[in-house]
Design a protein around this motif. Sequence first.
Motif, PDB file in Angstrom:
ATOM      1  N   ALA A   1     -33.734  25.239 -51.260  1.00 45.77           N
ATOM      2  CA  ALA A   1     -33.893  24.761 -50.000  1.00 45.77           C
ATOM      3  C   ALA A   1     -32.724  25.291 -49.078  1.00 45.77           C
ATOM      4  CB  ALA A   1     -33.757  23.395 -49.940  1.00 45.77           C
ATOM      5  N   ASN A   2     -33.356  25.892 -47.842  1.00 43.90           N
ATOM      6  CA  ASN A   2     -32.553  26.410 -46.629  1.00 43.90           C
ATOM      7  C   ASN A   2     -32.032  25.234 -45.769  1.00 43.90           C
ATOM      8  OD1 ASN A   2     -32.016  28.984 -47.778  1.00 43.90           O
ATOM      9  ND2 ASN A   2     -33.695  29.708 -46.773  1.00 43.90           N
ATOM     10  N   LEU A   3     -30.850  25.255 -45.286  1.00 43.71           N
ATOM     11  CA  LEU A   3     -30.349  24.483 -43.970  1.00 43.71           C
ATOM     12  C   LEU A   3     -29.434  25.275 -43.233  1.00 43.71           C
ATOM     13  CD1 LEU A   3     -27.626  23.226 -44.606  1.00 43.71           C
ATOM     14  CD2 LEU A   3     -28.844  21.930 -46.279  1.00 43.71           C
ATOM     15  N   CYS A   4     -29.433  24.810 -42.114  1.00 45.48           N
ATOM     16  CA  CYS A   4     -28.667  25.507 -40.886  1.00 45.48           C
ATOM     17  C   CYS A   4     -27.466  24.522 -40.765  1.00 45.48           C
ATOM     18  CB  CYS A   4     -29.369  25.546 -39.673  1.00 45.48           C
ATOM     19  SG  CYS A   4     -30.700  26.917 -39.943  1.00 45.48           S
ATOM     20  N   ALA A   5     -26.223  25.309 -40.465  1.00 47.98           N
ATOM     21  CA  ALA A   5     -25.005  24.504 -40.183  1.00 47.98           C
ATOM     22  C   ALA A   5     -24.382  25.131 -38.985  1.00 47.98           C
ATOM     23  CB  ALA A   5     -24.086  24.453 -41.118  1.00 47.98           C
ATOM     24  N   LEU A   6     -23.745  24.321 -37.963  1.00 46.59           N
ATOM     25  CA  LEU A   6     -22.787  24.865 -36.715  1.00 46.59           C
ATOM     26  C   LEU A   6     -21.540  24.892 -37.249  1.00 46.59           C
ATOM     27  CD1 LEU A   6     -24.890  23.921 -33.774  1.00 46.59           C
ATOM     28  CD2 LEU A   6     -24.322  26.366 -34.554  1.00 46.59           C
ATOM     29  N   PHE A   7     -20.636  25.779 -37.246  1.00 48.94           N
ATOM     30  CA  PHE A   7     -19.467  25.721 -37.537  1.00 48.94           C
ATOM     31  C   PHE A   7     -18.437  26.284 -36.440  1.00 48.94           C
ATOM     32  CE2 PHE A   7     -20.723  25.844 -42.186  1.00 48.94           C
ATOM     33  CZ  PHE A   7     -20.752  24.682 -42.317  1.00 48.94           C
ATOM     34  N   SER A   8     -17.245  25.898 -36.181  1.00 47.07           N
ATOM     35  CA  SER A   8     -16.434  26.449 -35.191  1.00 47.07           C
ATOM     36  C   SER A   8     -16.052  27.730 -35.631  1.00 47.07           C
ATOM     37  CB  SER A   8     -15.167  25.459 -35.010  1.00 47.07           C
ATOM     38  OG  SER A   8     -14.365  25.986 -36.112  1.00 47.07           O
ATOM     39  N   PRO A   9     -15.462  28.899 -34.542  1.00 42.79           N
ATOM     40  CA  PRO A   9     -15.242  30.213 -34.953  1.00 42.79           C
ATOM     41  C   PRO A   9     -14.184  30.286 -35.940  1.00 42.79           C
ATOM     42  CG  PRO A   9     -14.976  29.457 -32.565  1.00 42.79           C
ATOM     43  CD  PRO A   9     -15.471  28.381 -33.246  1.00 42.79           C
ATOM     44  N   GLU A  10     -13.352  29.207 -36.024  1.00 42.66           N
ATOM     45  CA  GLU A  10     -12.067  29.409 -36.852  1.00 42.66           C
ATOM     46  C   GLU A  10     -12.693  29.322 -38.622  1.00 42.66           C
ATOM     47  OE1 GLU A  10     -12.007  26.495 -34.641  1.00 42.66           O
ATOM     48  OE2 GLU A  10     -11.142  27.691 -33.296  1.00 42.66           O
ATOM     49  N   VAL A  11     -13.765  28.813 -38.778  1.00 41.50           N
ATOM     50  CA  VAL A  11     -14.530  28.923 -40.038  1.00 41.50           C
ATOM     51  C   VAL A  11     -15.342  30.364 -40.050  1.00 41.50           C
ATOM     52  CG1 VAL A  11     -16.296  27.805 -41.313  1.00 41.50           C
ATOM     53  CG2 VAL A  11     -14.831  26.499 -39.736  1.00 41.50           C
ATOM     54  N   THR A  12     -14.787  30.872 -41.140  1.00 42.64           N
ATOM     55  CA  THR A  12     -15.242  32.075 -41.195  1.00 42.64           C
ATOM     56  C   THR A  12     -16.045  32.864 -42.569  1.00 42.64           C
ATOM     57  OG1 THR A  12     -13.192  33.038 -41.877  1.00 42.64           O
ATOM     58  CG2 THR A  12     -13.816  33.218 -39.659  1.00 42.64           C
ATOM     59  N   PRO A  13     -17.005  32.091 -43.281  1.00 40.40           N
ATOM     60  CA  PRO A  13     -17.731  32.597 -44.382  1.00 40.40           C
ATOM     61  C   PRO A  13     -18.479  33.610 -44.064  1.00 40.40           C
ATOM     62  CG  PRO A  13     -18.478  30.266 -43.907  1.00 40.40           C
ATOM     63  CD  PRO A  13     -17.323  30.553 -42.829  1.00 40.40           C
ATOM     64  N   CYS A  14     -18.473  34.445 -45.059  1.00 45.28           N
ATOM     65  CA  CYS A  14     -19.383  35.555 -45.081  1.00 45.28           C
ATOM     66  C   CYS A  14     -20.776  35.619 -45.646  1.00 45.28           C
ATOM     67  CB  CYS A  14     -18.576  36.756 -45.521  1.00 45.28           C
ATOM     68  SG  CYS A  14     -17.312  37.232 -44.507  1.00 45.28           S
ATOM     69  N   THR A  15     -21.861  36.398 -45.533  1.00 39.11           N
ATOM     70  CA  THR A  15     -22.838  36.316 -45.898  1.00 39.11           C
ATOM     71  C   THR A  15     -22.661  36.409 -47.499  1.00 39.11           C
ATOM     72  OG1 THR A  15     -24.121  37.062 -44.190  1.00 39.11           O
ATOM     73  CG2 THR A  15     -25.275  37.497 -46.055  1.00 39.11           C
ATOM     74  N   GLY A  16     -23.331  35.989 -48.159  1.00 39.77           N
ATOM     75  CA  GLY A  16     -23.491  35.819 -49.742  1.00 39.77           C
ATOM     76  C   GLY A  16     -22.241  35.054 -50.320  1.00 39.77           C
ATOM     77  N   GLU A  17     -21.249  34.643 -49.576  1.00 42.30           N
ATOM     78  CA  GLU A  17     -20.361  33.771 -49.945  1.00 42.30           C
ATOM     79  C   GLU A  17     -20.646  32.328 -50.500  1.00 42.30           C
ATOM     80  OE1 GLU A  17     -15.979  31.883 -48.293  1.00 42.30           O
ATOM     81  OE2 GLU A  17     -16.945  33.685 -47.320  1.00 42.30           O
ATOM     82  N   SER A  18     -20.252  31.890 -51.420  1.00 45.37           N
ATOM     83  CA  SER A  18     -20.245  30.336 -51.794  1.00 45.37           C
ATOM     84  C   SER A  18     -19.315  29.109 -50.998  1.00 45.37           C
ATOM     85  CB  SER A  18     -19.992  30.267 -53.305  1.00 45.37           C
ATOM     86  OG  SER A  18     -20.986  31.101 -53.902  1.00 45.37           O
ATOM     87  N   VAL A  19     -20.013  28.200 -50.621  1.00 48.22           N
ATOM     88  CA  VAL A  19     -19.013  27.301 -49.953  1.00 48.22           C
ATOM     89  C   VAL A  19     -19.598  25.815 -50.472  1.00 48.22           C
ATOM     90  CG1 VAL A  19     -18.751  28.629 -47.736  1.00 48.22           C
ATOM     91  CG2 VAL A  19     -21.007  27.134 -47.980  1.00 48.22           C
TER      92      VAL A  19
END
Length: 82
Positions: free
Chosen positions: A41-59
């Motif tokens: 399942a996919n979901l969307c999240a809004l994070f502040s600019p200080e949060v910087t995960p990249c595409t492909g990264e696990s969080v």
Amino acid sequence: VELLIRPEHIQLEPHGTPAQVVHTSFRGTRKLYTLQLPSGANLCALFSPEVTPCTGESVRIAWHPLDLVVFPKPDTTPTHSV
């Protein structure tokens, strides 16, 4: 049931649910992240600019249970007229 959670209610949490970043998009003062859960399942999240995960990264993510909106799943059983 189907669950809804607003993107701004999702938080990064070291002991939260694993998710993978599949897309990022700049949205003014925040970034919109599309995350994929282990279920697929996919979901969307809004994070502040200080949060910087990249595409492909696990969080790891979490949300407060009171932020969930629960909808009964629509009945998709076909009905037949006789």
